[in-house]
Write a protein that holds these residues in place. Structure first.
Motif, PDB file in Angstrom:
ATOM      1  N   LEU A  91       1.056  -1.052  -0.062  1.00 44.44           N
ATOM      2  CA  LEU A  91       0.182   0.075   0.023  1.00 44.44           C
ATOM      3  C   LEU A  91       0.651   1.169   0.207  1.00 44.44           C
ATOM      4  O   LEU A  91       0.425   2.225  -0.741  1.00 44.44           O
ATOM      5  CB  LEU A  91      -0.973  -0.010   1.156  1.00 44.44           C
ATOM      6  CG  LEU A  91      -2.115  -1.089   1.254  1.00 44.44           C
ATOM      7  CD1 LEU A  91      -2.806  -0.797   2.478  1.00 44.44           C
ATOM      8  CD2 LEU A  91      -3.016  -0.786   0.122  1.00 44.44           C
ATOM      9  N   SER A 137       2.243   1.745  -3.504  1.00 48.19           N
ATOM     10  CA  SER A 137       1.208   2.291  -4.358  1.00 48.19           C
ATOM     11  C   SER A 137       1.082   3.888  -4.041  1.00 48.19           C
ATOM     12  O   SER A 137       0.834   4.462  -4.992  1.00 48.19           O
ATOM     13  CB  SER A 137      -0.187   1.825  -3.914  1.00 48.19           C
ATOM     14  OG  SER A 137      -0.572   1.296  -5.247  1.00 48.19           O
ATOM     15  N   VAL A 138       1.342   4.360  -2.626  1.00 48.89           N
ATOM     16  CA  VAL A 138       1.211   5.781  -2.662  1.00 48.89           C
ATOM     17  C   VAL A 138       2.627   6.438  -3.269  1.00 48.89           C
ATOM     18  O   VAL A 138       2.448   7.616  -3.739  1.00 48.89           O
ATOM     19  CB  VAL A 138       1.235   6.181  -0.859  1.00 48.89           C
ATOM     20  CG1 VAL A 138       1.231   7.636  -0.726  1.00 48.89           C
ATOM     21  CG2 VAL A 138       0.095   5.492  -0.595  1.00 48.89           C
ATOM     22  N   TYR A 184       1.884   6.657  -7.007  1.00 48.13           N
ATOM     23  CA  TYR A 184       0.845   7.674  -7.372  1.00 48.13           C
ATOM     24  C   TYR A 184       1.904   9.193  -7.277  1.00 48.13           C
ATOM     25  O   TYR A 184       1.582   9.979  -8.135  1.00 48.13           O
ATOM     26  CB  TYR A 184      -0.076   7.723  -6.477  1.00 48.13           C
ATOM     27  CG  TYR A 184      -0.859   8.947  -6.340  1.00 48.13           C
ATOM     28  CD1 TYR A 184      -2.006   8.965  -7.046  1.00 48.13           C
ATOM     29  CD2 TYR A 184      -0.812   9.850  -5.495  1.00 48.13           C
ATOM     30  CE1 TYR A 184      -2.717  10.146  -7.250  1.00 48.13           C
ATOM     31  CE2 TYR A 184      -1.700  11.181  -5.301  1.00 48.13           C
ATOM     32  CZ  TYR A 184      -2.618  11.110  -6.385  1.00 48.13           C
ATOM     33  OH  TYR A 184      -3.445  12.176  -6.130  1.00 48.13           O
ATOM     34  N   HIS A 235      -0.417   0.005  -9.545  1.00 46.23           N
ATOM     35  CA  HIS A 235      -1.595  -0.087  -8.824  1.00 46.23           C
ATOM     36  C   HIS A 235      -2.463  -1.277  -8.907  1.00 46.23           C
ATOM     37  O   HIS A 235      -3.100  -1.729  -7.984  1.00 46.23           O
ATOM     38  CB  HIS A 235      -2.360   1.151  -9.114  1.00 46.23           C
ATOM     39  CG  HIS A 235      -1.707   2.561  -8.779  1.00 46.23           C
ATOM     40  ND1 HIS A 235      -1.255   2.555  -7.535  1.00 46.23           N
ATOM     41  CD2 HIS A 235      -1.415   3.624  -9.430  1.00 46.23           C
ATOM     42  CE1 HIS A 235      -0.839   3.885  -7.476  1.00 46.23           C
ATOM     43  NE2 HIS A 235      -0.999   4.510  -8.545  1.00 46.23           N
TER      44      HIS A 235
END
Lengths: 86, 190
Positions: free
Chosen positions: B68, B71-72, B75, B174
């Motif tokens: 997770l 993924s941040v 991004y 993602h």
């Protein structure tokens, strides 16, 4: 020359739209908010799993919510249909 | 007049090509989802919601957190390149790459434990190794794609006007995270 600049501008706008639109700072803030949301959902998911017997039904909404957050805010799914402004 | 037509073509290409690219990528994600869905459903068909007591829950939660967080950072890398912030893009891509390697290392450690407690010959073990192996392979390909971004990034291949390669890799990352969001409860929590 003008055409090149025009194309560059369009490509920049398309790239910004793909990344969710808005300024870099607002996108960073949004990314961190989504991260906090995902962390909270994961924690609740874990707590339910260790406290509830047969937690399948209880966990499904959390799995769907996490998936929806990732698809919408990180993968910009709605921008595929012309939206994407977050 | 000819110049105007060329300009119109260039503008149309600039507008529609990225959208066509994205649609193609989502169709690819849809086909991959069927593959994951087949293996996930096999887990429930063969062993229902039963799971062994020897599962390393702490490690699985750690794996989830690592993915997770990656993924941040992915991004943030995509947002940075869209704003032409190349330093930010390289920094966040590096973080994502390292977290991908950490995830793979942790999976290898987990497999060593899993081989002792529920080897692939067991019903649950076959689902476990198939599903985690399939996902780890996708993480590996994602890490390789991130390595390509890290190699080409400093050479000026990406910027606000050419962010599609970054967008494609980040969306793939993602997607891998999204699959783990389903795999984690499927194997460890249900």
């Amino acid at each position: 020359m003008t055409d090149d600049l025009d194309r560059q501008r369009v490509e920049e706008l398309i790239g910004a739209e793909a990344a969710g639109g808005g300024s870099l700072r607002s996108r960073q803030r949004l990314g961190l908010l989504v991260a906090v949301g995902l962390a909270v959902l994961t924690l609740v998911e874990y707590v339910i799993a260790v406290t509830v017997d047969d937690p399948l039904i209880w966990l499904l909404p959390f799995v769907i919510a996490k998936g929806a957050l990732i698809m919408e805010y990180f993968m910009h799914f709605s921008s595929l249909f012309g939206g994407g402004e977050h | 007049m000819a110049l105007t037509v060329e300009a119109a073509h260039a503008r149309a290409e600039a507008v529609y090509q990225p959208r066509a690219n994205r649609l193609g990528l989502w169709i690819f994600f849809a086909s991959e989802t069927f593959l994951f869905a087949a293996v996930i459903s096999a887990r429930f068909v063969t062993s229902g919601t039963d799971k062994p007591d020897d599962l390393n829950q702490a490690l699985a939660l750690g794996l989830t957190v690592v993915l997770l967080v990656s993924s941040v950072s992915a991004y943030l890398a995509e947002s940075s390149i869209a704003a032409d912030d190349r330093r930010g893009f390289m920094a966040y891509t590096r973080v994502t790459f390292v977290l991908g390697l950490v995830f793979l290392g942790a999976v290898m450690f987990e497999w060593r434990e899993a081989l002792e407690h529920f080897p692939p010959e067991t019903i649950y073990g076959s689902s476990f190794f198939a599903l985690v192996g399939l996902h780890a392979f996708h993480v590996l390909t994602g890490v390789l794609a991130l390595a390509v971004l890290l190699i080409l990034g400093p050479r000026g291949h990406f910027g606000a006007q050419n962010s599609w390669p970054v967008e494609g890799v980040v969306k793939y990352w993602h997607f891998v995270d999204l699959m783990w969001v389903v795999i984690y409860p499927t194997l460890y929590l249900f």
